[in-house]
Design a protein around this motif. Structure first.
Motif, short mmCIF file in Angstrom:
data_model
loop_
_atom_site.label_atom_id
_atom_site.label_comp_id
_atom_site.label_asym_id
_atom_site.label_seq_id
_atom_site.Cartn_x
_atom_site.Cartn_y
_atom_site.Cartn_z
N THR A 27 0.79 -1.24 0.00
CA THR A 27 0.00 0.00 0.00
C THR A 27 0.82 1.29 0.00
N SER A 28 2.13 1.22 -0.26
CA SER A 28 2.89 2.48 -0.10
C SER A 28 2.74 3.44 -1.29
N GLY A 29 2.32 2.96 -2.46
CA GLY A 29 2.17 3.86 -3.63
C GLY A 29 0.89 4.68 -3.52
N ASN A 30 0.90 5.86 -4.14
CA ASN A 30 -0.27 6.73 -4.11
C ASN A 30 -1.11 6.67 -5.37
N ILE A 31 -0.63 5.93 -6.38
CA ILE A 31 -1.30 5.99 -7.69
C ILE A 31 -1.79 4.61 -8.16
N ALA A 265 7.10 12.29 8.25
CA ALA A 265 6.48 11.71 7.06
C ALA A 265 5.92 12.82 6.15
N GLU A 266 5.72 12.46 4.90
CA GLU A 266 5.18 13.41 3.92
C GLU A 266 3.81 13.93 4.33
N ASP A 267 3.09 13.15 5.13
CA ASP A 267 1.73 13.54 5.53
C ASP A 267 1.63 13.67 7.06
N GLU A 268 2.70 14.13 7.69
CA GLU A 268 2.70 14.30 9.15
C GLU A 268 1.70 15.40 9.55
N PRO A 269 0.70 15.06 10.38
CA PRO A 269 -0.25 16.10 10.78
C PRO A 269 0.34 17.10 11.78
N VAL A 317 1.17 22.43 -4.30
CA VAL A 317 0.18 22.76 -5.32
C VAL A 317 -0.65 21.53 -5.69
N ARG A 318 0.02 20.40 -5.90
CA ARG A 318 -0.69 19.20 -6.37
C ARG A 318 -1.63 18.65 -5.29
N PHE A 319 -1.15 18.58 -4.06
CA PHE A 319 -2.01 18.05 -2.99
C PHE A 319 -3.22 18.97 -2.77
N LEU A 320 -2.96 20.28 -2.81
CA LEU A 320 -4.07 21.22 -2.57
C LEU A 320 -5.08 21.15 -3.72
N THR A 321 -4.59 21.05 -4.94
CA THR A 321 -5.50 20.94 -6.09
C THR A 321 -6.38 19.70 -5.93
N ASP A 322 -5.76 18.59 -5.54
CA ASP A 322 -6.54 17.36 -5.42
C ASP A 322 -7.56 17.46 -4.28
N TYR A 323 -7.18 18.15 -3.22
CA TYR A 323 -8.14 18.36 -2.12
C TYR A 323 -9.34 19.16 -2.62
N ILE A 324 -9.05 20.24 -3.34
CA ILE A 324 -10.14 21.09 -3.84
C ILE A 324 -11.00 20.35 -4.87
N PHE A 330 -4.73 11.41 -5.97
CA PHE A 330 -3.93 10.64 -5.00
C PHE A 330 -4.85 9.76 -4.16
N LYS A 331 -4.37 8.54 -3.85
CA LYS A 331 -5.13 7.70 -2.93
C LYS A 331 -5.14 8.39 -1.57
N ILE A 332 -6.28 8.42 -0.90
CA ILE A 332 -6.32 9.01 0.44
C ILE A 332 -6.71 7.93 1.45
N HIS A 333 -6.24 8.11 2.69
CA HIS A 333 -6.58 7.13 3.74
C HIS A 333 -7.60 7.68 4.73
N TYR A 334 -7.90 8.98 4.65
CA TYR A 334 -8.96 9.59 5.45
C TYR A 334 -9.37 10.88 4.74
N PRO A 335 -10.57 11.43 5.06
CA PRO A 335 -11.12 12.52 4.25
C PRO A 335 -10.23 13.75 4.08
N GLU A 336 -9.52 14.18 5.13
CA GLU A 336 -8.73 15.42 5.01
C GLU A 336 -7.29 15.15 4.59
N HIS A 337 -7.01 13.94 4.14
CA HIS A 337 -5.63 13.53 3.92
C HIS A 337 -4.86 14.49 3.00
N ASN A 338 -5.48 14.89 1.91
CA ASN A 338 -4.77 15.78 0.98
C ASN A 338 -4.50 17.16 1.58
N LEU A 339 -5.38 17.62 2.48
CA LEU A 339 -5.14 18.91 3.14
C LEU A 339 -3.99 18.77 4.14
N VAL A 340 -3.96 17.64 4.84
CA VAL A 340 -2.86 17.39 5.78
C VAL A 340 -1.53 17.32 5.02
#
Ligand code: GN1
Ligand code: MG
Length: 369
Positions: A27-31, A265-269, A317-324, A330-340
């Motif tokens: 599960t480590s890939g995002n695509i 991590a890349e997605d550290e809250p 830019v890419r994560f924020l675009t995908d959130y919007i 990108f695969k997400i593991h929870y709803p706000e993942h791309n914003l985090v």
């Protein structure tokens, strides 16, 4: 979602010579969706990777596999010519029943498979400067081996992949469209980016003027894309070749550092945990430069740190675009993942910017030997 039975059925369409016993999802890939197939002991097949290509990201899987066939063939020939055994040093793909490298299932899924390289590890976190130096050598060697590859032969698997200013324009269009009503409350993020608009141009503009040469690059140099031999601890093989296409050496350097020299991590809250580790930067730069000093120009080598800030900004830019856009890419593991992810990369970019002078000094020191 595919059932276990469907995955086993897909596997039956590749020429392994025997049927797999079982599989496990990685599960480590995002695509792409990735599975490891295990074959019976004594069958001689070892393990194989079975992957469903994300055809929203990669619109032309045939062109993509043609690129991969050419690039792996080029590296294999160079290894053989250098007296090295290519077996564990370059990915080896398995033919589907029709002799191509792709199988298309009844649901429209497009699959490919390759031999798993045994006794090595794809690290998701950097454990030591030595490890990161070795990863730098791995990506550096990959870059050098492709320095005589005819770039015109390769299809652009994702057009404008690292065109950072275009990515920013796309973000602004998404802000305007606001398709799922998420834009309200993102003022801080959008203002952060608008202050960096000029910086986003710094690689593409230099490619346009010729100050930086266009090369064949990997373009997705996360640290887990270099396999490290468990015994020798040396870089063995570069994987995830979907985005190998014309680009800048700064992209490969920058993206690897972005991911690997971050203290979290890349997605550290908890963004206060996110810093930039200069010792890791130095280690990676030493490894990368040791392999590429003869093939990259002086301008490229001196500008390498710019890759770190531009690529980190591009990921904001890419994560924020995908959130919007409502999490379409990108695969997400929870709803706000791309914003985090967005906020984590913003913090990292601030740290990267604070270390720009240190990075430049470090590269000059390495170049002077
Ligand atoms: C994607 O799936 P993975 O981890 O190989 C993405 C990269 C991003 C990365 C961020 C084709 O890579 O560009 O940097 O996520 N790959 C593609 O984690 O878009
Ligand atoms: Mg990848």
């Amino acid at each position: 979602m595919y059932t276990n039975q469907q995955i086993m059925d897909v596997a039956s369409h590749f020429r392994y010579g025997t049927a797999p016993e079982n599989f496990q999802e990685l599960t480590s890939g995002n695509i792409n969706a990735t599975f490891r197939l295990d074959f019976p002991a004594g069958s001689g097949v070892g393990s194989c990777i079975l992957q469903r290509i994300n055809t929203t990201a990669f619109r032309d899987p045939d062109a993509l596999m043609r690129n991969i066939r050419l690039v792996t063939g080029h590296i294999r020939s160079a290894l053989v010519a250098g007296g090295l055994d290519p077996e564990r040093r370059v990915l080896c793909f398995v033919e589907a029943e029709d002799g191509t490298l792709l199988y298309r299932d009844a649901l429209g899924g497009v699959w490919r498979s390759y031999h798993y390289v045994d006794d090595c590890t794809a690290y998701n976190r950097i454990e030591s400067p030595e490890l990161f130096c070795e990863i730098g050598r791995g990506f550096g060697e990959f870059q050098r081996r492709l320095s005589d590859f005819p770039a015109g032969e390769l299809a652009e698997t994702i057009p404008h992949f690292h065109d950072t200013p275009l990515r920013y324009k796309t973000l602004l269009a998404s802000v305007k469209a606001d398709p799922v009503g998420r834009v309200k409350g993102l003022e801080r993020e959008l203002e952060f980016l608008s202050r960096r608009e000029d910086m986003m141009h710094s690689i593409v503009d230099r490619l346009a003027t010729g100050e930086l040469p266009l090369r064949v690059t990997h373009n997705d140099t996360k640290v887990n894309n270099v396999l490290i031999d468990n015994t020798t601890r040396k870089a063995l093989c570069v994987i995830d070749l979907d985005t190998v296409m014309p680009g800048s050496s700064l992209y490969d350097f920058g993206d690897a550092v972005r991911f690997g020299a971050c203290t979290a991590a890349e997605d550290e809250p908890a963004t206060d945990r996110i810093g930039f580790d200069m010792e890791l930067f130095r280690a990676f730069a030493r490894g990368f430069v040791s392999m590429t000093a003869g093939s990259l120009t002086e301008a490229e080598l001196s500008l390498l740190p710019l890759g770190v800030s531009v690529l980190t900004c591009e990921l904001v830019v890419r994560f924020l675009t995908d959130y919007i856009d409502g999490d379409k890419y990108f695969k997400i593991h929870y709803p706000e993942h791309n914003l985090v992810r967005t906020r984590a990369q913003m913090k990292l970019l601030t740290e990267v910017e604070r270390h720009m002078d240190d990075m430049n000094a470090c590269i000059q020191q390495i170049l002077r030997g």
